[in-house]
Design an enzyme around this catalytic site. Structure first.
Site, PDB file in Angstrom:
ATOM      1  N   GLN A  35       0.831  -1.195   0.000  1.00  0.00           N
ATOM      2  CA  GLN A  35       0.000   0.000   0.000  1.00  0.00           C
ATOM      3  C   GLN A  35       0.873   1.254   0.000  1.00  0.00           C
ATOM      4  OE1 GLN A  35      -3.249   0.387  -0.248  1.00  0.00           O
ATOM      5  NE2 GLN A  35      -3.881  -1.754  -0.158  1.00  0.00           N
ATOM      6  N   TYR A  55      -5.236 -13.361  -2.633  1.00  0.00           N
ATOM      7  CA  TYR A  55      -4.450 -12.268  -3.233  1.00  0.00           C
ATOM      8  C   TYR A  55      -3.634 -11.629  -2.116  1.00  0.00           C
ATOM      9  CZ  TYR A  55      -8.157 -12.838  -6.748  1.00  0.00           C
ATOM     10  OH  TYR A  55      -9.053 -13.350  -7.651  1.00  0.00           O
ATOM     11  N   GLU A  94      -1.256 -16.327  -3.114  1.00  0.00           N
ATOM     12  CA  GLU A  94      -0.775 -15.219  -3.931  1.00  0.00           C
ATOM     13  C   GLU A  94      -0.309 -15.761  -5.271  1.00  0.00           C
ATOM     14  OE1 GLU A  94       0.534 -12.074  -5.873  1.00  0.00           O
ATOM     15  OE2 GLU A  94      -0.641 -11.918  -4.030  1.00  0.00           O
ATOM     16  N   ASP A 146      -8.544  -9.482  -1.284  1.00  0.00           N
ATOM     17  CA  ASP A 146      -7.934  -8.196  -1.633  1.00  0.00           C
ATOM     18  C   ASP A 146      -7.402  -8.279  -3.062  1.00  0.00           C
ATOM     19  OD1 ASP A 146      -6.814  -5.694  -1.641  1.00  0.00           O
ATOM     20  OD2 ASP A 146      -5.143  -6.192  -0.302  1.00  0.00           O
ATOM     21  N   CYS A 189      -9.829  -1.386  -4.182  1.00  0.00           N
ATOM     22  CA  CYS A 189      -9.355  -0.047  -4.519  1.00  0.00           C
ATOM     23  C   CYS A 189     -10.111   0.531  -5.707  1.00  0.00           C
ATOM     24  CB  CYS A 189      -7.855  -0.079  -4.823  1.00  0.00           C
ATOM     25  SG  CYS A 189      -7.425  -1.115  -6.239  1.00  0.00           S
TER      26      CYS A 189
END
Length: 473
Positions: free
Chosen positions: A302, A335, A359, A402, A429
């Protein structure tokens, strides 16, 4: 440059012609622009505010296009929420007066911070209503002011790692920034939807640690892109260099040698994510939620200094509050990146629980293994989310989701529902892909049980949401 006379014609301009129109700015829309109309044609206007009367320059106006695009070059009747832009390079009117478009990345810089959050709330509410039929969420009085201001200290701030940060201005929050490089070898940034690169000598949204490096003083000829990460905990910054085709190793090493001594430097390939050491480390050490994280190269982290703690707090509060997370719980982090959520989930479930961390990117998954090596209750798996869930079926109490900006998508949502968790905490996002996925969950009998939204990207149109989704009783 001298402004061109505005045109009232709705026909497309000739190539390279500077055509200007006077428009009344309508409502905000997803993507950082507002909607205006001219003789029946929709024009997406950047750098305006709903209710203003402005002069715009058409930047994308193909005759066959369903809509056109434009930048504000003069404000004729200003909104009370208009403020002086903090960055000349991103100020639309000033930039066009100097003969070039504004750089992207600060398209809301002319709007007061409170109004920015209101506009972002409106976009999120509109997307949820249009794509998922959601007009209200439990626990929220309304969606008109759902986007929250983010304040508080990031890890390392108390030690003076970045004392100039001031959340009240919306500046200095980026700990990661990417730059393009001009033909002359200077740092620059692209204009919106353009190949044009404008040289810059500051980046006000970036942390003071990044600005103090003064990378714009260096010669980057032979480099196509420069990425810089300067963790807010004060650990060593990393500069990544993406060389242009044909750049010799000698030139690459010369660029690296000319950079400040206190940074690590590595070469990277944006397509393969391959990273090669030039000086120092190929990774940075980040801190969040009481844990340390190694993040290699351009691996995801982030960019707002307070985002990791803010998002971890929202996710765990939703799951703890609903009784979906605690000692002995079985959860998955999908993720998962370098393990931002995995580590606090492992703390919560304890030695009697389990966390499956998935991931897709091999390098980032390797980082997660290093970051979670001391947590035996965590299983790190590299691969596609839907494939791993089929291979490792479990009776999950909760899933943390995510995904990238494109969202999870219908196939992944179907797979998540089939896994039978008691709850899903969804971090997003992008309000459009988020709302679309909420609609897919609802088609499977699930509902939006909780929602928070955060202004983690001040002066841009972006926002971050955290949602709690649960199956129907």
């Amino acid at each position: 440059m001298t402004p061109q006379p505005h045109s009232t014609a709705a026909t497309a301009p000739a190539p390279d012609a500077a055509v200007e129109l006077v428009l009344d700015v309508g409502p905000v829309a997803h993507g950082g622009h507002c909607v205006a109309r001219h003789e029946g044609r929709v024009i997406f206007v950047r750098h305006g505010i709903p209710g203003e009367k402005v002069r715009v320059r058409l930047t994308d106006a193909e005759e066959s296009a369903k809509f056109w695009r434009a930048d504000v070059v003069e404000v004729l009747a200003a909104s009370p929420d208009r403020v002086d832009h903090f960055w000349h390079a991103a100020d639309s009117s000033r930039s066009w007066q100097h003969g070039h478009p504004p750089v992207g990345g600060a398209e809301f810089g002319h709007i007061s911070l409170a109004r920015q959050r209101g506009l972002k709330s409106a976009v999120l509410a509109e997307q949820l209503k249009r794509l998922a039929g959601v007009e209200s969420v439990p626990g929220l009085a309304d969606l008109a002011n759902v986007v929250e201001e983010v304040r508080g200290s990031a890890p390392g701030a108390e030690s003076g790692a970045d004392e100039t940060y001031d959340a009240g201005t919306g500046l200095g929050w980026r700990t990661r920034v990417g730059f393009s490089v001009t033909a002359a070898g200077k740092l620059g940034m692209h204009a919106h939807r353009s190949d044009s690169i404008v040289a810059v000598r500051e980046m006000p949204l970036a942390s003071e640690r990044i600005n103090r490096l003064r990378l714009w003083d260096h010669d980057f000829q032979g480099i196509e892109r420069v990425e810089v990460a300067a963790p807010s905990n004060g650990s060593r910054p990393l500069v990544l260099l993406a060389p242009a085709p044909g750049t010799s190793p000698k030139r690459l090493n010369a660029v690296a040698a000319g950079l400040p001594d206190d940074v690590s430097v590595a070469a990277f390939d944006p397509l393969t994510e391959e990273v090669r050491q030039l000086r120092g480390r190929t990774w940075v050490q980040e801190s969040a939620a009481g844990h340390e994280y190694r993040v290699t190269g351009a691996g995801f982290w982030q960019i707002h200094r307070n985002a990791p703690g803010t998002l971890v707090g929202a996710v765990t509060e939703f799951l703890h509050g609903g009784g979906f997370l605690g000692p002995g719980s079985v959860v998955a982090d999908l993720y998962a990146g370098a393990g931002l959520f995995t580590a606090p989930l492992a703390d919560a479930v304890g030695e009697t629980g389990s966390v499956l961390s998935v991931e897709g990117a091999p390098g980032t998954s390797r980082d997660a293994r290093k970051n979670l090596h001391g947590a035996p209750q965590v299983e790190i798996v590299q691969g596609r989310v839907e494939r791993i869930l089929r291979q490792k079926p479990r009776n999950f109490d909760a899933l943390v989701l995510d995904p990238p900006r494109a969202g999870a998508g219908k196939a992944v949502v179907s797979q998540l529902v089939a896994a039978g968790p008691r709850a899903v905490a969804y971090v997003s996002c992008d309000p459009a892909s988020f709302a679309r996925d909420v609609g897919y969950f609802q088609q499977s009998g699930w509902s939006l049980a909780g929602l928070r939204a955060f202004d983690l990207y001040p002066h841009t149109h972006h926002l971050e949401t955290v949602a709690l989704l649960t199956p129907a009783p």
